[in-house]
Design a protein around this motif. Structure first.
Motif, PDB file in Angstrom:
ATOM      1  N   GLU A   1       0.824  -1.203   0.000  1.00 55.49           N
ATOM      2  CA  GLU A   1       0.000   0.000   0.000  1.00 55.49           C
ATOM      3  C   GLU A   1       0.860   1.256   0.000  1.00 55.49           C
ATOM      4  O   GLU A   1       0.577   2.221  -0.725  1.00 55.49           O
ATOM      5  CB  GLU A   1      -0.928   0.004   1.219  1.00 55.49           C
ATOM      6  N   ILE A   2       1.955   1.241   0.800  1.00 55.64           N
ATOM      7  CA  ILE A   2       2.843   2.411   0.847  1.00 55.64           C
ATOM      8  C   ILE A   2       3.495   2.641  -0.512  1.00 55.64           C
ATOM      9  O   ILE A   2       3.547   3.767  -1.021  1.00 55.64           O
ATOM     10  CB  ILE A   2       3.918   2.212   1.944  1.00 55.64           C
ATOM     11  N   HIS A   3       3.994   1.537  -1.118  1.00 54.46           N
ATOM     12  CA  HIS A   3       4.718   1.659  -2.386  1.00 54.46           C
ATOM     13  C   HIS A   3       3.811   2.173  -3.506  1.00 54.46           C
ATOM     14  O   HIS A   3       4.163   3.121  -4.224  1.00 54.46           O
ATOM     15  CB  HIS A   3       5.317   0.303  -2.766  1.00 54.46           C
TER      16      HIS A   3
ATOM     17  N   ASP B   1      -7.425   2.481  -2.402  1.00 53.47           N
ATOM     18  CA  ASP B   1      -8.712   2.332  -1.726  1.00 53.47           C
ATOM     19  C   ASP B   1      -8.738   1.085  -0.847  1.00 53.47           C
ATOM     20  O   ASP B   1      -9.281   1.105   0.256  1.00 53.47           O
ATOM     21  CB  ASP B   1      -9.837   2.269  -2.769  1.00 53.47           C
ATOM     22  N   GLU B   2      -8.106  -0.005  -1.334  1.00 53.70           N
ATOM     23  CA  GLU B   2      -8.178  -1.265  -0.595  1.00 53.70           C
ATOM     24  C   GLU B   2      -7.043  -2.186  -1.028  1.00 53.70           C
ATOM     25  O   GLU B   2      -6.653  -2.196  -2.202  1.00 53.70           O
ATOM     26  CB  GLU B   2      -9.538  -1.944  -0.845  1.00 53.70           C
ATOM     27  N   VAL B   3      -6.522  -2.961  -0.089  1.00 57.45           N
ATOM     28  CA  VAL B   3      -5.508  -3.983  -0.366  1.00 57.45           C
ATOM     29  C   VAL B   3      -5.999  -5.293   0.245  1.00 57.45           C
ATOM     30  O   VAL B   3      -6.214  -5.366   1.459  1.00 57.45           O
ATOM     31  CB  VAL B   3      -4.131  -3.603   0.217  1.00 57.45           C
ATOM     32  N   VAL B   4      -6.206  -6.322  -0.592  1.00 61.84           N
ATOM     33  CA  VAL B   4      -6.813  -7.575  -0.132  1.00 61.84           C
ATOM     34  C   VAL B   4      -5.936  -8.745  -0.557  1.00 61.84           C
ATOM     35  O   VAL B   4      -5.472  -8.811  -1.702  1.00 61.84           O
ATOM     36  CB  VAL B   4      -8.238  -7.761  -0.718  1.00 61.84           C
TER      37      VAL B   4
ATOM     38  N   ASN C   1      -1.917 -14.296  -3.698  1.00 63.98           N
ATOM     39  CA  ASN C   1      -1.684 -13.036  -4.402  1.00 63.98           C
ATOM     40  C   ASN C   1      -2.489 -11.917  -3.752  1.00 63.98           C
ATOM     41  O   ASN C   1      -3.374 -12.158  -2.930  1.00 63.98           O
ATOM     42  CB  ASN C   1      -2.055 -13.171  -5.880  1.00 63.98           C
ATOM     43  N   VAL C   2      -2.199 -10.686  -4.154  1.00 60.32           N
ATOM     44  CA  VAL C   2      -2.837  -9.523  -3.543  1.00 60.32           C
ATOM     45  C   VAL C   2      -3.528  -8.693  -4.619  1.00 60.32           C
ATOM     46  O   VAL C   2      -2.981  -8.493  -5.711  1.00 60.32           O
ATOM     47  CB  VAL C   2      -1.798  -8.659  -2.797  1.00 60.32           C
ATOM     48  N   VAL C   3      -4.730  -8.207  -4.292  1.00 54.34           N
ATOM     49  CA  VAL C   3      -5.483  -7.317  -5.183  1.00 54.34           C
ATOM     50  C   VAL C   3      -5.461  -5.916  -4.574  1.00 54.34           C
ATOM     51  O   VAL C   3      -5.865  -5.728  -3.427  1.00 54.34           O
ATOM     52  CB  VAL C   3      -6.933  -7.782  -5.369  1.00 54.34           C
ATOM     53  N   ILE C   4      -4.975  -4.938  -5.358  1.00 58.65           N
ATOM     54  CA  ILE C   4      -4.930  -3.543  -4.916  1.00 58.65           C
ATOM     55  C   ILE C   4      -5.961  -2.755  -5.710  1.00 58.65           C
ATOM     56  O   ILE C   4      -5.973  -2.795  -6.948  1.00 58.65           O
ATOM     57  CB  ILE C   4      -3.532  -2.932  -5.103  1.00 58.65           C
TER      58      ILE C   4
END
Length: 371
Positions: free
Chosen positions: A235-237, A249-252, A259-262
């Motif tokens: 999220e910071i990057h 808005d969201e990091v899941v 894996n991650v959905v931003i």
């Protein structure tokens, strides 16, 4: 009295005047007669003139009528030719409209094909990397599936039933053919019925996919770090504009894939980030790790066909009374159906659901039997 006395003589002047009057009247009558004859002749001439005029008018009227009829026929022919030409033009117009419609359809199809090819290109980059190796197996390209989906069916068991899976298919078939089985439980016995296990599974699934404008999929994440730290660092990057990011808005975290959905608040961030698949993020001070950023796909099922399937090695046992505790009864059922004398065989798995309990059995794809 003599005859001379009976008549008196009329004076000559009087007679002369009378004759003159008569003669004058005769002259007058002659003049009047001539006038009448002239009038008569005038009327006769007028009548003859009117008769001739009428005849000429009738002839002219007939000529005009003929000309009108000829003109009508000519106009009818002209109108028919114009109508035929108009009909031809309408047919040509309809043909042109159909050609235009077909051309528009072809253009739309071309646009859709281009969009589909573009999405396929994006889809090919949206799948996280996995190491693969070719093992020599071949498949017909026309029947090769687009996605390899492992079937997984959750089966709610009824009370007083058991599911038993054998290593060999013929054992299950033998039990199903016999249907009823008497199971010895120490000093008592119970009768259970063998039934096939059937349920609906998807046979054909079609999906429409499109690239989400606000989301990206981040893969190739470090394994050594905690999930919370990785989410914070991501999220910071990606919230910094110098890293081509924006307001997050969201990091899941996707638990099944790791894996991650931003999700970004702005629509134009995701496409910019995915133009550069590999990004370096700083997990610890002075320590960077490369992650892969790919488009996130939204999918919608457009076609779902189902069919009935049977488990070839699994048998459903029904009518099991709760005569003892769950574990003991399950063990005795396994022992009974493991014996060939009871038409059984090697048991691969068994689960018993007694009365008053709720059990969900999970069925997965049967692995090929190795010789």
């Amino acid at each position: 009295m003599s005859s001379d006395e009976d008549f008196s003589l009329v004076p000559d002047d009087h007679l002369s005047n009378t004759l003159k009057k008569i003669q004058k009247e005769i002259e007058r009558l002659k003049v009047e007669q001539r006038t009448l004859e002239e009038d008569k002749q005038f009327l006769i001439d007028a009548k003859n003139s009117n008769v001739k005029f009428t005849q000429d008018f009738q002839k002219a009227a007939e000529d005009v009528k003929k000309r009108i009829e000829t003109t009508k026929r000519t106009q009818a022919v002209t109108v028919r030719k114009v109508q035929e030409k108009l009909a031809g033009l309408k047919q040509e117009q309809m043909k042109l409209k159909m050609e235009i419609s077909e051309t528009v359809k072809e253009l739309d199809y071309t646009d859709e094909t281009q969009k589909s090819l573009k999405q396929q290109t994006e889809v090919s980059t949206a799948v996280p990397e996995k190491k693969v190796v070719f093992k020599g197996e071949m498949a017909d390209g026309t029947h090769a599936p687009g996605f390899d989906i492992q079937p997984r069916v959750v089966y709610p068991m009824e009370e007083g039933t058991a599911l038993i899976t054998f290593e060999e298919e013929q054992v299950a078939n033998k039990l199903l053919a016999l249907k009823k089985h008497e199971v010895q439980l120490g000093d008592c016995s119970i009768t259970v019925q063998a039934e096939p296990v059937q349920f609906l599974v998807p046979t054909d699934v079609s999906m429409d996919t499109n690239v989400c404008p606000r989301r990206v999929l981040v893969s190739n994440l470090p394994k050594s770090e905690s999930t919370e730290r990785i989410l914070d660092k991501l999220e910071i990057h990606f919230s910094k504009t110098k890293n081509k990011g924006g307001e997050v808005d969201e990091v899941v975290l996707l638990e099944d894939s790791g894996n991650v959905v931003i999700t970004f608040t702005d629509n134009n961030i995701a496409s910019v980030l995915t133009n550069t698949p590999m990004h370096e993020i700083e997990i610890e001070r002075g320590k960077k790790h490369k992650v892969k950023v790919t488009p996130f796909l939204n999918g919608e099922i457009t076609l779902l066909k189902t069919g009935t399937t049977s488990c070839s090695r699994t048998v459903l046992l029904t009518g099991i009374p709760a005569v003892m505790d769950k574990d003991s009864l399950q063990d005795l059922l396994e022992i009974h159906f493991q014996k060939s004398t009871n038409s059984g065989g090697e048991v691969d798995a068994i689960v018993y659901n007694p009365a008053g309990e709720r059990t969900l059995a999970v069925f997965e794809e049967d692995s090929p039997q190795t010789e």
